[in-house]
Scaffold this motif. Structure first.
Motif, PDB file in Angstrom:
ATOM      1  N   ARG A  67       0.833  -1.206   0.000  1.00 30.16           N
ATOM      2  CA  ARG A  67       0.000   0.000   0.000  1.00 30.16           C
ATOM      3  C   ARG A  67       0.864   1.250   0.000  1.00 30.16           C
ATOM      4  N   ILE A  68       1.908   1.267   0.822  1.00 32.47           N
ATOM      5  CA  ILE A  68       2.780   2.438   0.909  1.00 32.47           C
ATOM      6  C   ILE A  68       3.467   2.704  -0.423  1.00 32.47           C
ATOM      7  N   ILE A  69       3.923   1.627  -1.075  1.00 29.63           N
ATOM      8  CA  ILE A  69       4.584   1.778  -2.377  1.00 29.63           C
ATOM      9  C   ILE A  69       3.636   2.409  -3.391  1.00 29.63           C
ATOM     10  N   PHE A  70       2.393   1.936  -3.445  1.00 24.51           N
ATOM     11  CA  PHE A  70       1.430   2.473  -4.409  1.00 24.51           C
ATOM     12  C   PHE A  70       1.038   3.912  -4.090  1.00 24.51           C
ATOM     13  N   SER A  71       1.121   4.298  -2.823  1.00 24.36           N
ATOM     14  CA  SER A  71       0.775   5.672  -2.462  1.00 24.36           C
ATOM     15  C   SER A  71       1.750   6.684  -3.054  1.00 24.36           C
ATOM     16  N   TYR A  72       2.932   6.230  -3.473  1.00 22.80           N
ATOM     17  CA  TYR A  72       3.932   7.111  -4.085  1.00 22.80           C
ATOM     18  C   TYR A  72       3.896   7.054  -5.617  1.00 22.80           C
ATOM     19  N   THR A  73       2.922   6.329  -6.153  1.00 21.38           N
ATOM     20  CA  THR A  73       2.759   6.255  -7.605  1.00 21.38           C
ATOM     21  C   THR A  73       1.611   7.167  -8.025  1.00 21.38           C
ATOM     22  N   PRO A  74       1.488   7.461  -9.325  1.00 19.72           N
ATOM     23  CA  PRO A  74       0.360   8.285  -9.792  1.00 19.72           C
ATOM     24  C   PRO A  74      -1.003   7.637  -9.530  1.00 19.72           C
ATOM     25  N   PHE A  75      -1.021   6.311  -9.331  1.00 18.87           N
ATOM     26  CA  PHE A  75      -2.296   5.608  -9.125  1.00 18.87           C
ATOM     27  C   PHE A  75      -2.806   5.773  -7.700  1.00 18.87           C
ATOM     28  N   ASN A  76      -1.919   5.951  -6.759  1.00 14.25           N
ATOM     29  CA  ASN A  76      -2.236   6.159  -5.339  1.00 14.25           C
ATOM     30  C   ASN A  76      -2.669   4.881  -4.629  1.00 14.25           C
ATOM     31  N   THR A  77      -3.572   4.083  -5.242  1.00 16.11           N
ATOM     32  CA  THR A  77      -4.026   2.833  -4.625  1.00 16.11           C
ATOM     33  C   THR A  77      -3.948   1.699  -5.638  1.00 16.11           C
ATOM     34  N   VAL A  78      -3.972   0.472  -5.131  1.00 13.58           N
ATOM     35  CA  VAL A  78      -3.958  -0.695  -6.015  1.00 13.58           C
ATOM     36  C   VAL A  78      -5.229  -0.728  -6.854  1.00 13.58           C
ATOM     37  N   GLN A  79      -6.375  -0.369  -6.241  1.00  8.23           N
ATOM     38  CA  GLN A  79      -7.639  -0.351  -6.980  1.00  8.23           C
ATOM     39  C   GLN A  79      -7.569   0.592  -8.179  1.00  8.23           C
ATOM     40  N   ASN A  80      -7.032   1.782  -7.959  1.00  9.72           N
ATOM     41  CA  ASN A  80      -6.910   2.734  -9.067  1.00  9.72           C
ATOM     42  C   ASN A  80      -5.993   2.206 -10.159  1.00  9.72           C
ATOM     43  N   PHE A  81      -4.946   1.513  -9.768  1.00  2.00           N
ATOM     44  CA  PHE A  81      -4.015   0.926 -10.726  1.00  2.00           C
ATOM     45  C   PHE A  81      -4.729  -0.069 -11.642  1.00  2.00           C
ATOM     46  N   ILE A  82      -5.534  -0.944 -11.035  1.00  2.87           N
ATOM     47  CA  ILE A  82      -6.244  -1.971 -11.807  1.00  2.87           C
ATOM     48  C   ILE A  82      -7.252  -1.337 -12.752  1.00  2.87           C
ATOM     49  N   TYR A  83      -8.072  -0.418 -12.249  1.00  2.00           N
ATOM     50  CA  TYR A  83      -9.139   0.155 -13.071  1.00  2.00           C
ATOM     51  C   TYR A  83      -8.616   1.106 -14.131  1.00  2.00           C
ATOM     52  N   THR A  84      -7.509   1.791 -13.852  1.00  2.00           N
ATOM     53  CA  THR A  84      -6.921   2.668 -14.867  1.00  2.00           C
ATOM     54  C   THR A  84      -6.410   1.861 -16.044  1.00  2.00           C
ATOM     55  N   LEU A  85      -5.751   0.754 -15.760  1.00  3.69           N
ATOM     56  CA  LEU A  85      -5.230  -0.094 -16.829  1.00  3.69           C
ATOM     57  C   LEU A  85      -6.349  -0.667 -17.681  1.00  3.69           C
ATOM     58  N   ILE A  86      -7.507  -0.914 -17.064  1.00  6.39           N
ATOM     59  CA  ILE A  86      -8.625  -1.504 -17.801  1.00  6.39           C
ATOM     60  C   ILE A  86      -9.422  -0.454 -18.555  1.00  6.39           C
ATOM     61  N   GLN A  87      -9.714   0.675 -17.902  1.00 11.78           N
ATOM     62  CA  GLN A  87     -10.651   1.631 -18.469  1.00 11.78           C
ATOM     63  C   GLN A  87     -10.061   2.525 -19.553  1.00 11.78           C
ATOM     64  N   GLU A  88      -8.821   2.927 -19.413  1.00 14.16           N
ATOM     65  CA  GLU A  88      -8.251   3.873 -20.373  1.00 14.16           C
ATOM     66  C   GLU A  88      -8.251   3.344 -21.811  1.00 14.16           C
ATOM     67  N   PRO A  89      -7.888   2.059 -22.046  1.00 18.09           N
ATOM     68  CA  PRO A  89      -7.956   1.576 -23.433  1.00 18.09           C
ATOM     69  C   PRO A  89      -9.371   1.588 -23.998  1.00 18.09           C
ATOM     70  N   LEU A  90     -10.392   1.484 -23.104  1.00 19.72           N
ATOM     71  CA  LEU A  90     -11.762   1.432 -23.593  1.00 19.72           C
ATOM     72  C   LEU A  90     -12.261   2.776 -24.122  1.00 19.72           C
ATOM     73  N   THR A  91     -11.669   3.866 -23.662  1.00 15.13           N
ATOM     74  CA  THR A  91     -12.144   5.183 -24.078  1.00 15.13           C
ATOM     75  C   THR A  91     -11.907   5.440 -25.564  1.00 15.13           C
ATOM     76  N   ALA A  92     -11.016   4.658 -26.176  1.00 14.82           N
ATOM     77  CA  ALA A  92     -10.743   4.824 -27.604  1.00 14.82           C
ATOM     78  C   ALA A  92     -11.854   4.238 -28.465  1.00 14.82           C
ATOM     79  N   LEU A  93     -12.728   3.440 -27.855  1.00 11.49           N
ATOM     80  CA  LEU A  93     -13.791   2.806 -28.620  1.00 11.49           C
ATOM     81  C   LEU A  93     -14.973   3.755 -28.782  1.00 11.49           C
ATOM     82  N   GLY A  94     -15.697   3.621 -29.862  1.00 13.05           N
ATOM     83  CA  GLY A  94     -16.874   4.453 -30.087  1.00 13.05           C
ATOM     84  C   GLY A  94     -18.132   3.628 -30.111  1.00 13.05           C
TER      85      GLY A  94
END
Length: 444
Positions: free
Chosen positions: A201-228
């Motif tokens: 948890r401490i390691i992720f708090s120093y990343t742009p994601f802040n939490t492990v949950q944000n890390f997982i959902y960012t990796l999944i959701q960002e590629p989807l925004t390119a779809l129409g």
């Protein structure tokens, strides 16, 4: 058909036997069984609290009070079902190793809570957003956090077992009460296990994601925004919903967060055209997905699966699941099937789980494109409205919408049928073998 079933059985049954003996998949399956009674209870009250058109009968104020009274039933079970699954997985995996199972379950839960953000954004009366600490958002305790919860439970139970087997325990002298001795024996393994997750948890708090949950959902959701919008994007969206659910992620939450603005906009265009008596411009809308795919028993169109269970089920597990899942499934609540069959991480259902909704999406699209069935009229039908009724309403009171839903149910049933037969046979033989073992033990 018999030849096809034989080939399918010869391919899948050896795989199923090996996977059935895999300790992680066994712990996963049994962990969901621990959560199943809570899931069914919550599902029943979701249906009761969201009966379609009840607000029109009793008034909006009375309906709001009615929902508020029943809300805690699902909020305390279905909304936080991830917690029950995590405890169940940790317990069952630790039990497999012969260690103190209750500590395996609780250390898995505590590890997940350490990784969970304990802040929420609160919108004040002045419409400013303030961050409130010391609060755990319930969304990450339910299906949304299931993916992280499953793997956290596996890792936590393995770490706990590792430290116990390395004898990193406190030995109490003879005469100390057994409960006290076990508690002190688990102290060091639990401390070391939780410390590992605290470091993560401490390691992720120093990343742009802040939490492990944000890390997982960012990796999944960002590629989807390119779809129409359009058929190709819709097929990809449907496929991803199914795939995310298979791995324990709430596919609809993920996909809807990206596509809902597009689908609702298309829905509004159709509604405006319908009210003006003009030709409807769009096939793919919010109701295209919600009524003709999700609205047939829930994600994966599992109403057809429940029908299949009633028609071909011989095993006690499937029969009981059918009885428990049918009332909720009629109103498009399918958590009992997803977690009771189970769907998640079950290789035997991967093919029909992915294929059936895609096939139905194609059938629905081309039925509307050719004019056989009217396009969705933009009418928002309550999500708990049973199939056939919802298809009739969503297409502007067109009987073809109900017929299309009935046909789609038949298609899903045909796709699932051979796989249900194989699964039912496996469960039946396991139950028969377990019964014979009990008889032998009784005779001895």
């Amino acid at each position: 058909m018999n030849r096809f079933m034989e080939i399918l059985e010869n391919i899948l049954m050896p795989i199923a036997d090996k996977l059935n003996n895999n300790r992680y998949l066994t712990a996963l399956r049994n962990g969901f069984m621990v959560a199943l009674p809570f899931i069914i209870f919550g599902s029943i009250f979701v249906v009761i609290a969201n009966l379609p058109f009840l607000d029109k009968l009793i008034g909006e104020d009375a309906f709001a009070s009615y929902q508020a009274a029943l809300g805690p039933a699902s909020a305390a079970t279905l909304s936080i079902m991830g917690l029950f699954v995590i405890v169940g997985i940790g317990y069952k995996l630790t039990e497999h190793y012969g260690a103190e199972a209750i500590y395996g379950g609780t250390v898995a839960l505590a590890s997940f809570l350490i990784l969970t953000p304990q802040t929420i954004d609160f919108v004040t009366s002045n419409e400013t957003t303030e961050q409130v600490s010391g609060v755990i958002p319930t969304s990450v305790l339910g299906a949304e956090g299931m993916f992280l919860g499953i793997f956290t439970a596996f890792i936590a139970a393995e770490l706990y077992r590792f430290f116990v087997q390395k004898n990193l325990t406190i030995k109490m002298p003879a005469g100390v009460p057994d409960a006290v001795s076990r508690s002190f024996s688990a102290l060091i393994p639990i401390t070391l296990t939780l410390s590992v997750f605290l470091v993560i948890r401490i390691i992720f708090s120093y990343t742009p994601f802040n939490t492990v949950q944000n890390f997982i959902y960012t990796l999944i959701q960002e590629p989807l925004t390119a779809l129409g919008s359009g058929l190709p994007a819709t097929i990809i969206a449907v496929l991803l919903i199914q795939l995310f659910w298979f791995f324990g992620l709430h596919g609809q939450i993920i996909i809807n967060s990206v596509f809902d603005p597009i689908w609702y906009a298309l829905n509004d265009q159709n509604l405006a055209a319908f009210q003006a008596g003009e030709e409807l411009p769009n096939i793919v809308t919010k109701q295209f997905l919600d009524t003709f795919i999700v609205g047939i028993g829930g994600s994966g169109m599992t109403l057809a699966v429940i029908i299949g269970i009633f028609l071909i089920g011989r095993s006690r597990q499937l029969k009981e699941l059918g009885k428990l899942g049918a009332p909720a499934g009629i109103f498009n609540v399918n958590e009992p099937v997803i977690f009771g069959l189970p769907i998640i991480m079950n290789p035997l259902v991967l093919i029909p789980w992915l294929v059936a909704p895609v096939v139905v999406a194609l059938i629905t699209y081309f039925s509307m494109a050719t004019g056989i069935v009217p396009k969705p009229a933009g009418i928002i039908v309550p999500w708990t409205t049973p199939a056939l009724v919802s298809g009739f309403l969503a297409t502007g009171n067109a009987w073809q919408g109900a017929v299309l839903q009935a046909f789609n149910i038949l298609v899903v049933f045909i796709i699932w049928w051979p796989f249900l037969k194989i699964m039912d046979k496996q469960y039946y033989e396991n139950e028969k073998s377990a019964g014979e073992d009990r008889n032998e033990a009784t005779n001895m």
